[in-house]
Design an enzyme around this catalytic site. Structure first.
Site, short mmCIF file in Angstrom:
data_model
loop_
_atom_site.label_atom_id
_atom_site.label_comp_id
_atom_site.label_asym_id
_atom_site.label_seq_id
_atom_site.Cartn_x
_atom_site.Cartn_y
_atom_site.Cartn_z
N THR A 159 20.53 41.25 -81.00
CA THR A 159 21.89 40.89 -81.38
C THR A 159 22.84 41.98 -80.90
OG1 THR A 159 21.24 39.63 -83.31
CG2 THR A 159 23.32 40.80 -83.51
N GLY A 189 20.91 33.65 -89.85
CA GLY A 189 20.55 35.01 -90.25
C GLY A 189 21.71 35.72 -90.92
N ASP A 190 21.68 37.04 -90.84
CA ASP A 190 22.71 37.85 -91.52
C ASP A 190 24.04 37.92 -90.78
OD1 ASP A 190 21.01 39.34 -89.59
OD2 ASP A 190 22.50 40.91 -89.92
N THR A 210 21.78 44.97 -87.37
CA THR A 210 20.87 44.16 -86.56
C THR A 210 19.49 44.27 -87.19
OG1 THR A 210 19.82 43.95 -84.38
CG2 THR A 210 20.57 46.14 -84.96
N1 ASP Z 1 20.01 39.94 -87.31
C1 ASP Z 1 19.83 38.85 -86.37
C2 ASP Z 1 19.39 37.62 -87.12
O1 ASP Z 1 18.57 37.72 -88.00
C3 ASP Z 1 18.83 39.17 -85.30
C4 ASP Z 1 19.10 40.44 -84.53
O2 ASP Z 1 19.60 41.43 -85.07
O3 ASP Z 1 18.81 40.46 -83.32
O4 ASP Z 1 19.83 36.54 -86.78
#
Ligand code: ASP
Length: 292
Positions: A159, A189-190, A210
């Site tokens: 991300t 996701g977050d 991330t």
């Molecule tokens: N945090 C992101 C998610 O869970 C993934 C990432 O950080 O690459 O969607």
């Protein structure tokens, strides 16, 4: 003035090409700050460079969900007004970070695909290129190797995110993602959850995360770090919050800044593609402070 950007945390060493792109995006974002642009503009434009590169799990490089559709999430937040905008599961737009910026200026805070597309079209945002052969092949591979990929789901994240502190002392945070590998359609996701993936409030600080979103959401990681920054330095705040992530079996990385210019780049993972620019230097590395 300060600009920080990352291209994800994980167990795999980021490529030189990815690090170069992060440097380019950071320099561009910093030039906006230097030209009296706002922290919010610098964050959006920095992230748009990363989304356009196709090198990260964001924008045109975003992961596909298991039904072969690319649904992307993004969010922005501005510390001066405590304003936030987020898009969830957006299909067909190249720069979800811009769509999040458009939502922020509307009377809503979060829009899912349909609403976000209507609003983004009204603002003339660019469409995503059609799915190319490479993406289709990648999806087939994903489906074929599901078991090995569970490890990637747990440990590799790319991300993108950025934070900025502008000349007026305003903070902003942003993040953009294509989620994780092996996502069921509709998984969120977050990243687009304000307080989990990002947070910005001039009174406390700005944070972008991330990592495994499922765990970051449980801790509301960005807000957790920001609340700690009211009393403590970014480094101590980030460390304590990432230890909480580790205690629930999660993996994450984050960037955090305060209005004073103090900042932290920390991760529980082996690597985190990240860098910063201030008036003295531009620094980009494949890892900063690892938390155990
Ligand atoms: N945090 C992101 C998610 O869970 C993934 C990432 O950080 O690459 O969607």
């Amino acid at each position: 003035m300060l600009l920080i950007a990352h291209g994800g945390a994980g167990s795999k060493r980021p490529s030189i090409t990815a690090l170069k792109k992060i440097r380019e995006a950071i320099k561009y974002g910093y030039s906006i700050l230097a030209g009296r642009g706002s922290a919010l503009t610098a964050v959006i434009e920095t992230i748009a460079v990363l989304e356009d590169s196709g090198l990260f799990n964001a924008g045109i490089g975003a992961n596909l969900q298991l039904d072969g559709v690319r649904r992307v999430d993004a969010a922005v937040m501005e510390g001066g007004r405590c304003e936030a905008g987020s898009v969830i599961g957006l299909e067909g737009y190249k720069n979800p970070i811009r769509a999040a910026g458009v939502v922020m200026e509307s009377h809503h805070k979060i829009l899912t695909n349909i609403g976000a597309r209507v609003l983004s079209s009204a603002y003339g945002l660019d469409l995503m290129p059609e799915l190319d052969d490479k993406s289709i092949k990648r999806l087939k591979r994903l489906k074929a190797g599901e078991h090995e990929l569970v490890e990637i789901f747990k440990k590799h994240f790319s991300t993108v995110g950025a934070l900025a502190l502008d000349r007026d002392g305003d903070l902003a945070a942003g993040s953009s993602t294509g989620g994780v590998a092996l996502m069921l359609p509709g998984r969120v996701g977050d990243t687009p959850i304000i307080g989990a993936g990002i947070y910005a409030d001039n009174a406390s600080g700005a944070v972008a995360c991330t990592g495994r979103g499922e765990d970051i959401i449980r801790v509301c990681l960005a807000k957790e770090v920001a609340m700690r920054m009211r009393e403590s330095a970014p480094a101590a705040s980030a460390r304590a919050s990432l230890r909480k992530i580790l205690s629930i079996g999660g993996e994450a990385g984050l960037i955090a800044i305060k209005r004073t210019g103090a900042f932290a780049i920390m991760h529980t993972t082996a690597y985190m593609a990240c860098g910063y620019a201030n008036k003295k230097e531009v620094v980009v590395k494949d890892g900063f402070t690892k938390v155990n």
